[in-house]
Motif scaffolding. Structure first.
Motif, PDB file in Angstrom:
ATOM      1  N   TYR A   7       0.826  -1.213   0.000  1.00 41.25           N
ATOM      2  CA  TYR A   7       0.000   0.000   0.000  1.00 41.25           C
ATOM      3  C   TYR A   7       0.858   1.260   0.000  1.00 41.25           C
ATOM      4  O   TYR A   7       0.529   2.254  -0.650  1.00 41.25           O
ATOM      5  CB  TYR A   7      -0.969   0.013   1.179  1.00 41.25           C
ATOM      6  CG  TYR A   7      -2.355  -0.439   0.821  1.00 41.25           C
ATOM      7  CD1 TYR A   7      -3.229   0.400   0.134  1.00 41.25           C
ATOM      8  CD2 TYR A   7      -2.779  -1.716   1.124  1.00 41.25           C
ATOM      9  CE1 TYR A   7      -4.498  -0.023  -0.219  1.00 41.25           C
ATOM     10  CE2 TYR A   7      -4.056  -2.152   0.774  1.00 41.25           C
ATOM     11  CZ  TYR A   7      -4.908  -1.309   0.105  1.00 41.25           C
ATOM     12  OH  TYR A   7      -6.164  -1.723  -0.257  1.00 41.25           O
ATOM     13  N   ALA A   8       1.944   1.218   0.716  1.00 44.60           N
ATOM     14  CA  ALA A   8       2.860   2.358   0.722  1.00 44.60           C
ATOM     15  C   ALA A   8       3.413   2.589  -0.681  1.00 44.60           C
ATOM     16  O   ALA A   8       3.454   3.723  -1.170  1.00 44.60           O
ATOM     17  CB  ALA A   8       3.984   2.128   1.716  1.00 44.60           C
ATOM     18  N   GLN A  51       1.665   4.430  -3.461  1.00 48.46           N
ATOM     19  CA  GLN A  51       1.721   5.876  -3.402  1.00 48.46           C
ATOM     20  C   GLN A  51       3.031   6.449  -3.915  1.00 48.46           C
ATOM     21  O   GLN A  51       3.055   7.473  -4.585  1.00 48.46           O
ATOM     22  CB  GLN A  51       1.503   6.324  -1.948  1.00 48.46           C
ATOM     23  CG  GLN A  51       0.977   7.707  -1.806  1.00 48.46           C
ATOM     24  CD  GLN A  51      -0.344   7.876  -2.539  1.00 48.46           C
ATOM     25  OE1 GLN A  51      -1.123   6.923  -2.646  1.00 48.46           O
ATOM     26  NE2 GLN A  51      -0.585   9.066  -3.068  1.00 48.46           N
ATOM     27  N   LEU A  59       8.163   4.406   8.391  1.00 44.49           N
ATOM     28  CA  LEU A  59       6.713   4.553   8.196  1.00 44.49           C
ATOM     29  C   LEU A  59       5.925   3.522   8.980  1.00 44.49           C
ATOM     30  O   LEU A  59       4.930   3.836   9.633  1.00 44.49           O
ATOM     31  CB  LEU A  59       6.383   4.426   6.703  1.00 44.49           C
ATOM     32  CG  LEU A  59       4.905   4.334   6.324  1.00 44.49           C
ATOM     33  CD1 LEU A  59       4.169   5.633   6.601  1.00 44.49           C
ATOM     34  CD2 LEU A  59       4.747   3.929   4.853  1.00 44.49           C
ATOM     35  N   TYR A 102     -10.869  -5.705  -0.763  1.00 46.84           N
ATOM     36  CA  TYR A 102     -11.397  -4.636   0.079  1.00 46.84           C
ATOM     37  C   TYR A 102     -12.920  -4.603  -0.004  1.00 46.84           C
ATOM     38  O   TYR A 102     -13.612  -4.480   1.004  1.00 46.84           O
ATOM     39  CB  TYR A 102     -10.831  -3.301  -0.410  1.00 46.84           C
ATOM     40  CG  TYR A 102     -10.620  -2.266   0.666  1.00 46.84           C
ATOM     41  CD1 TYR A 102      -9.352  -2.050   1.204  1.00 46.84           C
ATOM     42  CD2 TYR A 102     -11.670  -1.488   1.121  1.00 46.84           C
ATOM     43  CE1 TYR A 102      -9.143  -1.104   2.182  1.00 46.84           C
ATOM     44  CE2 TYR A 102     -11.464  -0.531   2.104  1.00 46.84           C
ATOM     45  CZ  TYR A 102     -10.200  -0.337   2.625  1.00 46.84           C
ATOM     46  OH  TYR A 102      -9.997   0.608   3.592  1.00 46.84           O
ATOM     47  N   GLU A 156       5.732  11.109   5.312  1.00 42.73           N
ATOM     48  CA  GLU A 156       4.507  11.722   5.845  1.00 42.73           C
ATOM     49  C   GLU A 156       3.412  11.809   4.796  1.00 42.73           C
ATOM     50  O   GLU A 156       2.240  11.618   5.089  1.00 42.73           O
ATOM     51  CB  GLU A 156       4.808  13.097   6.454  1.00 42.73           C
ATOM     52  CG  GLU A 156       5.711  13.042   7.683  1.00 42.73           C
ATOM     53  CD  GLU A 156       5.278  11.995   8.719  1.00 42.73           C
ATOM     54  OE1 GLU A 156       4.058  11.801   8.922  1.00 42.73           O
ATOM     55  OE2 GLU A 156       6.177  11.347   9.295  1.00 42.73           O
ATOM     56  N   VAL A 199       3.024   9.706   2.324  1.00 44.61           N
ATOM     57  CA  VAL A 199       2.491   8.353   2.160  1.00 44.61           C
ATOM     58  C   VAL A 199       1.605   7.982   3.347  1.00 44.61           C
ATOM     59  O   VAL A 199       0.549   7.377   3.179  1.00 44.61           O
ATOM     60  CB  VAL A 199       3.628   7.320   2.013  1.00 44.61           C
ATOM     61  CG1 VAL A 199       3.089   5.903   2.076  1.00 44.61           C
ATOM     62  CG2 VAL A 199       4.383   7.548   0.706  1.00 44.61           C
ATOM     63  N   ARG A 200       2.036   8.395   4.527  1.00 47.15           N
ATOM     64  CA  ARG A 200       1.276   8.045   5.725  1.00 47.15           C
ATOM     65  C   ARG A 200      -0.179   8.527   5.630  1.00 47.15           C
ATOM     66  O   ARG A 200      -1.106   7.842   6.054  1.00 47.15           O
ATOM     67  CB  ARG A 200       1.943   8.654   6.966  1.00 47.15           C
ATOM     68  CG  ARG A 200       1.514   8.015   8.267  1.00 47.15           C
ATOM     69  CD  ARG A 200       1.991   8.780   9.485  1.00 47.15           C
ATOM     70  NE  ARG A 200       3.439   8.870   9.636  1.00 47.15           N
ATOM     71  CZ  ARG A 200       4.212   7.880  10.099  1.00 47.15           C
ATOM     72  NH1 ARG A 200       3.663   6.737  10.443  1.00 47.15           N
ATOM     73  NH2 ARG A 200       5.520   8.026  10.216  1.00 47.15           N
ATOM     74  N   THR A 246      -2.043   8.649   3.134  1.00 47.32           N
ATOM     75  CA  THR A 246      -2.880   7.864   2.222  1.00 47.32           C
ATOM     76  C   THR A 246      -3.092   6.422   2.678  1.00 47.32           C
ATOM     77  O   THR A 246      -3.857   5.691   2.046  1.00 47.32           O
ATOM     78  CB  THR A 246      -2.231   7.808   0.821  1.00 47.32           C
ATOM     79  OG1 THR A 246      -1.078   6.955   0.880  1.00 47.32           O
ATOM     80  CG2 THR A 246      -1.798   9.188   0.370  1.00 47.32           C
ATOM     81  N   MET A 247      -2.435   6.024   3.734  1.00 43.55           N
ATOM     82  CA  MET A 247      -2.561   4.627   4.168  1.00 43.55           C
ATOM     83  C   MET A 247      -3.968   4.349   4.716  1.00 43.55           C
ATOM     84  O   MET A 247      -4.471   5.111   5.537  1.00 43.55           O
ATOM     85  CB  MET A 247      -1.520   4.307   5.246  1.00 43.55           C
ATOM     86  CG  MET A 247      -0.095   4.311   4.757  1.00 43.55           C
ATOM     87  SD  MET A 247       0.303   2.949   3.620  1.00 43.55           S
ATOM     88  CE  MET A 247       0.526   1.596   4.764  1.00 43.55           C
ATOM     89  N   PRO A 248      -4.582   3.254   4.269  1.00 44.67           N
ATOM     90  CA  PRO A 248      -5.880   2.859   4.843  1.00 44.67           C
ATOM     91  C   PRO A 248      -5.699   2.536   6.324  1.00 44.67           C
ATOM     92  O   PRO A 248      -4.583   2.255   6.769  1.00 44.67           O
ATOM     93  CB  PRO A 248      -6.238   1.587   4.055  1.00 44.67           C
ATOM     94  CG  PRO A 248      -5.421   1.643   2.814  1.00 44.67           C
ATOM     95  CD  PRO A 248      -4.151   2.340   3.211  1.00 44.67           C
ATOM     96  N   PRO A 249      -6.785   2.577   7.089  1.00 46.57           N
ATOM     97  CA  PRO A 249      -6.700   2.282   8.517  1.00 46.57           C
ATOM     98  C   PRO A 249      -6.149   0.882   8.792  1.00 46.57           C
ATOM     99  O   PRO A 249      -6.464  -0.061   8.072  1.00 46.57           O
ATOM    100  CB  PRO A 249      -8.146   2.399   9.001  1.00 46.57           C
ATOM    101  CG  PRO A 249      -8.988   2.370   7.775  1.00 46.57           C
ATOM    102  CD  PRO A 249      -8.158   2.921   6.680  1.00 46.57           C
TER     103      PRO A 249
END
Lengths: 124, 124
Positions: free
Chosen positions: A53-54, A57, A68, A115, B21, B23-24, B26-29
């Motif tokens: 997921y990272a 982006q 991260l 998802y 930061e 990227v952080r 946009t990260m899903p929960p």
DNA sequence: ACAATATATGAATACTTGTTCATATGTTCA
DNA sequence: TGAACATATGAACAAGTATTCATATATTGT
């Protein structure tokens, strides 16, 4: 005349041998099924999911990914190796820094469908 | 003026804090990522993959699945429970026979995409 | 009620896997 | 050349998992 003579004891023989044989015809080769399981196994870990997921982006170096995700450089490095072997990520070196990026177009849409599944499931 | 002041030692801090930061954001929960990994974990086993492929073709009882795959009734029953918990299969009882069938529309297309990935990958 | 049978399940076991720890490799800069 | 640093990797350990074995549950037919 009815569905006899298929029926014996379970454990050993099938109850509906006709169905079983019909299904058997359509099964993909064992080797493909094994590869498929191997492929999905890669997605079956939160750390690897988070890494991917990272990378959706932005390309990132090992150190940044570790930061991260709040994990050790070693743990990330080990997991990147798994992703590399599965040909899901590729890398480029710039000096001593190694940048990883995605190497597959299917991942995002596979994730999206997964998802979608868990979202639908959790609202039942 | 250049990309300074992000840079400290790895292991502890990131090299490109701005990237991290961004990227952080946009990260899903975490909880979703965890569910997603749980979901794919189910596909990470050859037996379960084989069961699902069989069910693509036809509803089947436990005994027939065991016979088809050359495995014990118990092993199949255990795996069907995993698939049931993941809401991937459902079942109906007819007397003492239990018929399992698919309970999800996404599985086939997810498998198709996985299949496509390993096919492309193996021809490189 | 009883024997036969289809399925489910708990415990045990063998195997797999993710992380850590220590260390190796390779690059940069002084 | 040597110190600092980013990454990779092997070994060890802990946690998770798939199958087997024994047995429980539930249904059918006699």
């Amino acid at each position: 005349m009815t569905e006899n003579n298929n029926i014996e004891r379970c454990e050993v023989t099938a109850i509906h041998e006709d169905v079983v044989e019909a299904v058997r015809e359509t099964m993909p080769p064992e080797e493909k099924l094994f590869s498929l399981a191997e492929f999905f196994k890669v997605f079956g870990d939160t750390t690897r999911i988070r890494i991917l997921y990272a990378l959706f982006q932005s390309d990132m170096c090992v150190c940044d990914i570790a930061y991260l995700l709040g994990m050790s450089q070693s743990a990330i490095s080990h997991q990147l190796r798994v992703l590399k072997q599965a040909k899901l990520v590729k890398f480029r070196k710039e000096g001593r820094v190694v940048y990883y990026s995605l190497d597959d177009d299917h991942i995002k849409s596979i994730f999206d469908q997964g998802y979608q599944h868990i979202s639908e499931r959790d609202t039942d």
